[in-house]
Design a protein around this motif. Sequence first.
Motif, short mmCIF file in Angstrom:
data_model
loop_
_atom_site.label_atom_id
_atom_site.label_comp_id
_atom_site.label_asym_id
_atom_site.label_seq_id
_atom_site.Cartn_x
_atom_site.Cartn_y
_atom_site.Cartn_z
N ALA A 92 0.63 -1.18 -0.05
CA ALA A 92 -0.09 0.01 0.13
C ALA A 92 0.80 1.21 0.08
O ALA A 92 0.61 2.22 -0.56
CB ALA A 92 -0.76 0.10 1.03
N ILE A 93 1.87 1.21 0.79
CA ILE A 93 2.73 2.57 0.90
C ILE A 93 4.30 1.79 0.84
O ILE A 93 4.75 0.97 1.43
CB ILE A 93 2.84 3.30 2.30
N ARG A 94 4.91 2.01 -0.38
CA ARG A 94 6.25 1.67 -0.46
C ARG A 94 7.34 2.79 -0.51
O ARG A 94 7.11 3.88 -1.33
CB ARG A 94 6.51 0.81 -1.81
N VAL A 95 8.23 2.74 0.29
CA VAL A 95 9.29 3.53 0.28
C VAL A 95 10.64 2.86 -0.15
O VAL A 95 11.26 1.87 0.54
CB VAL A 95 9.58 4.02 1.82
N GLU A 96 11.47 3.74 -1.15
CA GLU A 96 12.59 2.85 -1.73
C GLU A 96 13.65 3.85 -1.88
O GLU A 96 13.47 4.93 -2.44
CB GLU A 96 12.15 2.34 -3.19
N GLU A 97 14.88 3.64 -1.22
CA GLU A 97 16.15 4.28 -1.26
C GLU A 97 15.91 5.95 -1.03
O GLU A 97 16.18 6.73 -1.86
CB GLU A 97 16.45 4.14 -2.73
N VAL A 98 15.30 6.15 0.20
CA VAL A 98 15.11 7.49 0.65
C VAL A 98 15.64 7.74 1.98
O VAL A 98 15.88 6.57 2.82
CB VAL A 98 13.57 8.11 0.41
N GLN A 99 15.44 8.79 2.41
CA GLN A 99 16.05 9.29 3.94
C GLN A 99 15.03 10.14 4.47
O GLN A 99 14.30 10.79 3.89
CB GLN A 99 17.36 10.08 3.71
N ASN A 100 14.81 9.86 5.79
CA ASN A 100 14.12 10.71 6.71
C ASN A 100 12.76 10.89 6.20
O ASN A 100 12.10 12.06 6.06
CB ASN A 100 14.64 12.34 6.83
N CYS A 101 11.82 9.89 5.91
CA CYS A 101 10.57 9.90 5.77
C CYS A 101 9.75 9.67 7.08
O CYS A 101 10.18 9.28 8.14
CB CYS A 101 10.00 8.79 4.74
N LEU A 102 8.69 10.15 6.97
CA LEU A 102 7.70 9.91 8.06
C LEU A 102 6.24 9.65 7.50
O LEU A 102 5.67 10.29 6.89
CB LEU A 102 7.50 11.26 8.90
N ILE A 103 6.10 8.23 8.08
CA ILE A 103 4.62 7.67 7.63
C ILE A 103 3.86 7.69 8.90
O ILE A 103 4.11 6.91 9.86
CB ILE A 103 5.01 6.28 7.19
N GLU A 104 2.77 8.42 9.43
CA GLU A 104 2.02 8.47 10.75
C GLU A 104 0.90 8.52 10.37
O GLU A 104 0.26 9.23 9.48
CB GLU A 104 2.82 9.52 11.32
N ASN A 105 0.00 7.92 11.28
CA ASN A 105 -1.41 8.23 11.57
C ASN A 105 -2.30 7.81 10.16
O ASN A 105 -2.94 8.44 9.90
CB ASN A 105 -1.74 9.43 12.20
N ASN A 106 -1.95 6.71 9.58
CA ASN A 106 -2.57 6.11 8.45
C ASN A 106 -3.28 5.10 8.87
O ASN A 106 -3.01 4.21 9.71
CB ASN A 106 -1.84 5.94 7.21
N ARG A 107 -4.39 4.68 7.95
CA ARG A 107 -5.14 3.26 8.16
C ARG A 107 -4.87 2.67 6.89
O ARG A 107 -5.24 3.17 5.54
CB ARG A 107 -6.56 3.56 8.23
#
Length: 422
Positions: free
Chosen positions: A121-136
């Motif tokens: 559903a959420i894919r994070v690839e080769e990054v820095q300092n992401c914030l994934i918060e308060n999702n359903r």
Amino acid sequence: MSLRHFNRPLRAAVTAAALLALAGTAFGQGRTLEVCQSCTYATVREALEAAADGDLVLVGPGTYREGALVIDKRITLEGTDWPVLDGEHEYAILTVDADDVVVRGLVLRDAGRSHVTDIAAIRVEEVQNCLIENNRVENAFFGIYLAKSVGCTVRGNRVTSNGVSEVFAGNAIQLWNALYTSLEDNYLSGHRDGIYLEFARYAHVVDNVSENNLRYGLHFMFSNESKFENNTFRNNGAGVAVMYSKKIDMVGNHFVNNWGSASYGLLLKDIDDSIVSRNTFEDNSAAVYVDGSNRTDLVRNDFMRNGYALRVLSNSMGMRVMYNNFIGNTFDVVTNANRSYNAFLENYWDAYEGYDLDRDGIGDVPFRPVRLFAMTVQVYPQAMILLRSPLSQVMDYAERLLPIITPKAIEDDRPLMGRIRW
């Protein structure tokens, strides 16, 4: 002692948080691009394409069926009143492909599924300092997937699915080759594993609830120098498996009702130089199963009402079991050999029937926690039907009078007369 492996990643996490806060301040001066039927942007895709670094894309309520979306700028994507990004059982809904991205307040529903690709559903690839918060995240194959990323935080998300088979179910949160990741206060249910870490380092897993997953609540593979603390692992196929890793701190977690013929609260498989401290193990088939693990300390844990409190195979060495409470377990300790290279010292065993004439709180005679009947069950599992029979009691009583079969190497020379409280 519990922080001895974690000073470096803790410092890094604080640094990352500070950098992220600074980034948020800087980007807070960007534009706000609103998405709704009557707004300038009617679709999320249009707003993402129009956004620049530092912008906020604010998504209004509604259901958005736009296929696969990609964030390739340093922006914040935020929902108000829980807008739904619908993957229609076909798409990877959202891919983060830029540093310093924030994703919050969204419902990501019905991502695609595949036997050959890890669709998330959420894919994070080769990054820095992401914030994934308060999702359903609802009914996804993989929920949140971080690969080759550094310094990301996944916080306060609710990731649920309805997996029925390990073969065709993904993990709620997965880290692959990720560094300095913080997983905080997430709720994870209905997947293959609640959290899966592979080739991750300096991960901090804290205050999560992982329950009703098909395989493990938390699964470490080849992941070193990490810590998990204050999590709850409940009603999973098995609680936590830590495998082929080293320098793992396991502190203050609650392992409860991980029950089944081959289940356990915590599996330590081929791990080294780790700490299991201040955890509570309640109502598990086997609270802790130790196989091929070395120089690991089990200190100040509560083992309560488990089938087996400790199953320690003879290929494990240098383990210290100290200051734990063993209360109401069917078997406190079992092993598969007469020899042992581990130390048991100053634990409280409710099965201890010794005495304390000098009243120093230490039993005057040693205690062997391995029951003769437990060793019999190891060789003849069908003997379990005699567990509550007079025969098993006679066997254990005879062994206490004249101990010649249970391993002397597993002996607590200083058993405590009272429960340890902390």
